[in-house]
Write a protein that holds these residues in place. Structure first.
Motif, short mmCIF file in Angstrom:
data_model
loop_
_atom_site.label_atom_id
_atom_site.label_comp_id
_atom_site.label_asym_id
_atom_site.label_seq_id
_atom_site.Cartn_x
_atom_site.Cartn_y
_atom_site.Cartn_z
N MET A 1 0.82 -1.18 0.00
CA MET A 1 0.00 0.00 0.00
C MET A 1 0.87 1.25 0.00
O MET A 1 0.71 2.11 0.81
N LEU A 5 -4.06 6.46 -3.97
CA LEU A 5 -4.98 6.19 -5.06
C LEU A 5 -5.82 7.42 -5.34
O LEU A 5 -6.34 8.05 -4.43
N TYR A 31 -9.73 0.14 -11.56
CA TYR A 31 -9.33 0.29 -10.17
C TYR A 31 -8.00 -0.41 -9.98
O TYR A 31 -7.77 -1.48 -10.56
N TRP A 33 -5.86 -2.21 -7.13
CA TRP A 33 -5.96 -2.75 -5.78
C TRP A 33 -4.56 -3.05 -5.30
O TRP A 33 -3.83 -3.81 -5.91
N GLU A 34 -4.18 -2.43 -4.19
CA GLU A 34 -2.89 -2.68 -3.56
C GLU A 34 -3.12 -3.69 -2.46
O GLU A 34 -3.71 -3.37 -1.43
N GLY A 35 -2.70 -4.92 -2.68
CA GLY A 35 -2.93 -5.97 -1.71
C GLY A 35 -1.66 -6.51 -1.11
O GLY A 35 -0.55 -6.07 -1.43
N SER A 39 0.13 -5.41 -6.46
CA SER A 39 -0.93 -4.64 -7.09
C SER A 39 -1.66 -5.48 -8.13
O SER A 39 -1.07 -6.36 -8.75
N ILE A 42 -8.05 -3.97 -11.84
CA ILE A 42 -9.41 -4.46 -12.02
C ILE A 42 -10.09 -3.54 -13.02
O ILE A 42 -10.11 -2.32 -12.82
#
Length: 69
Positions: A1, A5, A31, A33-35, A39, A42
């Motif tokens: 993270m 964004l 989108y 998504w930082e997981g 990353s 989507i």
């Protein structure tokens, strides 16, 4: 993270030679998504979801057969 964004632009926190990535395209929702594992991108095009370029198939709602993984 590590990166903030924004609705239409993803910019790294550190200085970089790379230009900011525009995320706005007419008719496409995107989108980032930082997981925990990195990353992923989507995208939703005409109601169809794609993750990192691969189409996401809807679930049938049925549980997997025993022993399936």
């Amino acid at each position: 993270m590590g990166a903030p964004l924004f609705p239409e632009v993803l910019q790294p926190q550190e200085a970089s030679l790379q230009q900011p990535l525009p995320l706005a395209t007419e008719g496409v929702l995107r989108y980032v998504w930082e997981g925990r594992f990195g990353s992923m991108l989507i995208e939703v095009v005409d109601g169809v979801a794609y993750v990192n370029g691969g189409k996401v198939e809807p679930s049938t709602g049925a549980p997997p057969p025993p022993g399936a993984r």
